[in-house]
Design a protein around this motif. Structure first.
Motif, PDB file in Angstrom:
ATOM      1  N   SER A   1      30.243   8.264   9.141  1.00  0.00           N
ATOM      2  CA  SER A   1      29.576   9.045   8.102  1.00  0.00           C
ATOM      3  C   SER A   1      28.055   8.973   8.228  1.00  0.00           C
ATOM      4  O   SER A   1      27.500   8.020   8.777  1.00  0.00           O
TER       5      SER A   1
ATOM      6  N   LYS B   1      27.499  11.141  14.128  1.00  0.00           N
ATOM      7  CA  LYS B   1      28.099  11.392  12.814  1.00  0.00           C
ATOM      8  C   LYS B   1      29.413  12.162  12.915  1.00  0.00           C
ATOM      9  O   LYS B   1      30.073  12.381  11.890  1.00  0.00           O
TER      10      LYS B   1
ATOM     11  N   LYS C   1      27.311   3.887   7.623  1.00  0.00           N
ATOM     12  CA  LYS C   1      26.756   5.205   7.899  1.00  0.00           C
ATOM     13  C   LYS C   1      25.760   5.106   9.031  1.00  0.00           C
ATOM     14  O   LYS C   1      25.219   4.034   9.314  1.00  0.00           O
TER      15      LYS C   1
END
Length: 264
Positions: free
Chosen positions: A161, A157, A116
């Motif tokens: 993620s 993003k 992420k």
């Protein structure tokens, strides 16, 4: 022994194995020393971290009125791209916002459940990664203010993620990733305003080891307000979660503002 205090995010120390400390006002509990021991927790009352009144907690440890009034809970906290202190524009308290927003920020990749992208103040590295339960992380850019970090995160993003699957993280259902390679692949999407701050070859992966003796097979989240009390054997700590032998997990961060009794 019995300890009582209002829950706040556990303090951490980045060592070979992360050390966790719970501030119980009169005492600091080294939670690592409680592994494999039975702990009993019970809910006493609420205490807003701002006004300190016994009012139901709304978000981030604050009652509803404080959450919508105080500068430490402004929308730019969760959405850095909304930061305006660099323009001299106030949200709730310009002096506070300048203090927090106008300092070096890091946009990073962290692998806790999957890879992420995230944002944190430079002074919060690697604390932020520890709190997210990331076993590996790497810095992408270091920018001079929160706004630039926010717009960089928004751009990236679209390609990676910005969320953590907390259940997957707690079960340790993870796979190592080549963060250096992913960072290089994402570099083309950095906004023009932040491109000069790209850490090209100046950062490497940070690896983090958590004090966990047993990971849960099926995660059961503890709601201490509803159950009022819980007793279990502590088997691990990851992110801001306590992990117990019966697969129960308790998120300290999500329960900030609860006054609890802890018997060990």
């Amino acid at each position: 022994m019995t300890y009582q205090g209002v829950l706040k995010k556990m303090k951490t120390s980045f060592e070979d194995v992360v050390q966790y400390y719970l501030d119980m006002e009169a005492d600091f509990l080294n939670m690592n020393q409680l592994l494999d021991r039975e702990i009993e927790m019970s809910f006493v009352k609420y205490e807003c971290l701002n006004c300190h009144l016994d009012k139901e907690i709304y978000r981030q440890g604050f009652c509803k009125s404080c959450f919508f009034e105080i500068p430490t809970a402004g929308d730019w906290i969760m959405k850095p791209e909304l930061s305006t202190a660099h323009l001299g524009v106030e949200d709730r308290d310009l002096e506070y916002e300048q203090q927090v927003q106008l300092q070096p920020h890091i946009v990073y990749l962290a692998n806790s459940s999957d890879v992420k992208v995230g944002v944190t103040r430079k002074t919060q590295v690697p604390t932020r990664w520890i709190d997210q339960g990331a076993h590996e992380a790497i810095e992408i850019v270091e920018v001079p203010n929160r706004y630039l970090a926010g717009i960089t995160e928004v751009a990236l993003k679209d390609h990676v993620s910005d969320k953590t699957n907390w259940r997957k993280m707690l079960k340790n259902d993870i796979v190592d990733a080549d963060l250096v390679k992913i960072k290089e692949e994402l570099s083309q999407y950095i906004p023009d305003e932040a491109r000069e701050y790209y850490l090209n070859g100046n950062s490497k992966e940070t690896n983090i080891n958590f004090p966990v003796h047993k990971y849960p097979e099926k995660v059961k989240s503890l709601n201490l307000v509803k159950s009022h009390s819980y007793k279990g054997v502590l088997k691990g700590i990851k992110g801001q979660y306590l992990i117990f032998e019966d697969n129960t997990v308790f998120n300290i961060r999500a329960n900030e503002g609860l006054v609890v009794n802890i018997i060990v």
